[in-house]
Design an enzyme around this catalytic site. Structure first.
Site, PDB file in Angstrom:
ATOM      1  NE  ARG A  96      -4.338  -1.149   0.036  1.00 54.57           N
ATOM      2  CZ  ARG A  96      -4.503  -2.129  -0.844  1.00 54.57           C
ATOM      3  NH1 ARG A  96      -3.509  -2.444  -1.661  1.00 54.57           N
ATOM      4  NH2 ARG A  96      -5.643  -2.802  -0.907  1.00 54.57           N
TER       5      ARG A  96
ATOM      6  CD  GLU B  92      -1.914   3.495  -5.822  1.00 53.54           C
ATOM      7  OE1 GLU B  92      -0.874   2.915  -5.470  1.00 53.54           O
ATOM      8  OE2 GLU B  92      -3.037   2.934  -5.835  1.00 53.54           O
TER       9      GLU B  92
ATOM     10  CG  HIS C 227      -2.095  -0.450  -7.198  1.00 53.39           C
ATOM     11  ND1 HIS C 227      -2.480   0.330  -6.135  1.00 53.39           N
ATOM     12  CD2 HIS C 227      -2.349  -1.736  -6.814  1.00 53.39           C
ATOM     13  CE1 HIS C 227      -2.966  -0.437  -5.165  1.00 53.39           C
ATOM     14  NE2 HIS C 227      -2.887  -1.699  -5.562  1.00 53.39           N
TER      15      HIS C 227
END
Length: 318
Positions: A234, A263, A285
């Site tokens: 994370r 993000e 990601h």
């Protein structure tokens, strides 16, 4: 008939077959949902599905029919779980689906950094090999993984899978105890000792108030072996400004990050300033997103919804 609203279909890859629950239901699906639109789109819904669309207390307060939220992810910080608990709303997440994809991505970053793959590739593109006048050249460091030490933060299924791969490569594994814990126990090594002894540090834990900015400049200054720093967990676990400062000062040997605090990243994210460096790799990601893992994730989401409808909710959080 239960009404199910899927807030952000576009966060699940196009290869995934979007199966639906076997029971009779109404299905409403959106590609993406802005935070300000969540409450309106969930009006009259009995079950919500979300990956990244936030469901906060302000929205929850007006959703009188909402009975369940199925989070299409392991991390569930997008949902105000306390507000759901107080209103009797079940929140379920998915677990274990990424047991192969995240560790594989983690080691993709580790291999690329440890062997300077990105740097050597760029050299070939730039013509360095053609000008070398011999069969190879030695512009960048190349280090074996065998015999090195990897410090793992998080001893869940992902941390365990990373450790399994590491041991198969002849690496020494250390599981870090919780920061601030005095007695580590037989399965863990003290947090500070892991920082000091590791050649590679990799994060596999949730983002909570206790883990936010868990690694910052005080921790970087304890890193004696200039380790590679890898984060496929994370954004927010590492202070990103301090991370770049540590890179500049030579406290870390390289960065492999798949997650960032915001993000997509904002223009002022400090990591964006160092993307052109050969020892920095940032991916968007995608560690979780193999075709196989995404299908397993979705199948689990539907399974939780069907279990809820049967009166036996599963993977309940909070």
């Amino acid at each position: 008939m239960l009404k199910i609203v899927f807030l952000d279909r576009d966060t699940i890859g196009p290869s995934v077959e979007i199966l639906r629950p076997a029971f009779n239901h109404e299905w409403v699906e959106y590609g993406k949902t802005a935070p300000d639109d969540v409450a309106a789109r969930l009006e009259g819904a009995d079950i919500a599905i979300t990956n990244k669309a936030p469901i906060r207390v302000a929205a929850i307060d007006g959703l009188t029919r909402l009975k369940m939220i199925a989070v299409a992810a392991t991390g569930y910080d997008v949902v105000d779980v306390a507000a759901c608990r107080s209103r009797g709303i079940i929140v379920s997440n998915v677990r274990g689906y990424a047991v192969n994809t995240v560790p594989e991505h983690t080691f993709s970053l580790i291999f690329a950094l440890r062997r300077s793959i990105v740097a050597f590739r760029q050299d070939v593109i730039d013509g360095e090999w053609q000008r070398a006048n011999q069969f190879c050249f030695f512009n960048h460091p190349i280090r074996n993984l065998a015999g090195s030490t990897i410090g793992i933060f998080g001893r869940g299924v992902l941390g365990q899978s990373v450790a399994h791969i590491a041991r198969s490569l002849g690496m020494k594994t250390l599981f870090a105890a919780r920061k601030g814990t005095q007695a580590a126990g037989p399965l863990y090594t003290a947090f500070e000792e892991v920082l000091e002894r590791s050649d590679i540090l990799t994060l596999h834990m949730p983002l909570t108030p206790e883990t936010r900015n868990m690694i910052a400049m005080p921790e970087f200054r304890r890193m004696r072996r200039r380790p590679l720093m890898v984060n496929t967990a994370r954004g927010g676990l590492v202070d990103e400004a301090d991370l770049v400062k540590a890179l500049d000062e030579g406290l870390v040997g390289g960065i492999g990050f798949d997650v960032l605090t915001s993000e997509p990243p904002k223009a002022d994210n400090p990591l964006l300033r160092v993307l052109d460096r050969p020892n920095v790799i940032v991916t968007p990601h995608v560690a979780w997103a193999s075709d196989e893992a995404m299908q397993a994730l979705w199948n689990q989401v539907i399974g939780h919804i069907e279990n809820f409808e049967k009166g036996v909710p599963s993977n309940v959080v909070g």
